[in-house]
Design an enzyme around this catalytic site. Structure first.
Site, PDB file in Angstrom:
ATOM      1  CB  CYS A   1      -3.542  -4.064   2.396  1.00  0.00           C
ATOM      2  SG  CYS A   1      -4.995  -5.110   2.269  1.00  0.00           S
TER       3      CYS A   1
ATOM      4  CG  HIS B   1       1.680  15.260   3.816  1.00  0.00           C
ATOM      5  ND1 HIS B   1       1.765  15.480   2.464  1.00  0.00           N
ATOM      6  CD2 HIS B   1       0.972  14.115   3.956  1.00  0.00           C
ATOM      7  CE1 HIS B   1       1.129  14.514   1.814  1.00  0.00           C
ATOM      8  NE2 HIS B   1       0.630  13.663   2.702  1.00  0.00           N
TER       9      HIS B   1
ATOM     10  CB  SER C   1      -1.053   0.008   1.098  1.00  0.00           C
ATOM     11  OG  SER C   1      -2.045  -0.970   0.795  1.00  0.00           O
TER      12      SER C   1
END
Lengths: 144, 144
Positions: free
Chosen positions: A101, A86, A81
């Site tokens: 996942c 940020h 995934s």
């Protein structure tokens, strides 16, 4: 939302105990981080790479962007995934998400690594179960 | 978690009503999607680009990976954070996240666009407030 003081907990994690057999999305807020690290694009790329490996993940691609006057975004596309970071160095703040996942994933280890390496004074971590159909976990994928 | 039947709701969204002045993370599960679309890397790249534009976001970079025998991941790095999609065509399932930080963002519009374009029969949408320091919203950034 509870805010936690940073504790040196990476070493207390047991890989065997924390194996994830689900699809989890970790949302991590990091406060009071080292400003210089949050503004260092190269450092953050390496950090994301290392976090992915600690999570037992395979990095397939990694992109980043440096903003002016400050701030960085870096995103690792994983076979399992993605991980993103940020940063807002002017506020000593960083927003991370780790979506995994697959079996044998260790997203919490990656999370604790980021808390420590960015020297966050406080953090909040929310672990959210995604809800794929059960068959998703039985699929075997090859990377091309 | 509540699962909703798909309704044609994109057109009912008012841009003025849905302006986001917060930092939101949307987690979207799409069930019963069009399998061919979920396996079409080029289509998904275009779709993510369009979703970002509908959300009033600026795409700075877009990466994707095609898995074998099926499945795609595509991630758009935005000036305002990111959008990602991970697909499992064999299960008609797709996991999306839309993270937006900034004024005038419309992440719900992007979400509804994806529900419709991928022909999801059912979906679940969770809207999670991220918690940046207030000063983050006052920062002006340039894209370099």
């Amino acid at each position: 939302m509870e805010i936690y003081k940073k504790k040196p907990i990476l070493s207390s994690f047991s890989h065997d105990q924390k194996l994830s057999h689900q699809s989890k999305h970790l949302l991590l807020e990091l406060y009071g981080c080292d400003c210089e690290k949050l503004n260092d694009e190269s450092f953050l790329r390496c950090t994301l790479n290392r976090a992915a490996k600690l999570a037992n993940a395979t990095v397939l691609n990694l992109i980043s962007n440096k903003f002016e006057p400050q701030g960085v975004t870096a995103i690792a596309l994983l076979a399992e995934s993605h991980i993103s970071i940020h940063t807002w160095p002017e506020s000593s703040y960083s927003a991370v998400d780790i979506f995994t996942c697959g079996q044998n994933m260790l997203p919490e280890i990656a999370s604790q690594y980021l808390i420590e390496i960015l020297r966050a004074e406080e953090y909040s971590l929310r672990v959210i179960d995604r809800n794929p159909p059960a068959a998703v976990f039985k699929q075997i994928r090859k990377i091309i």
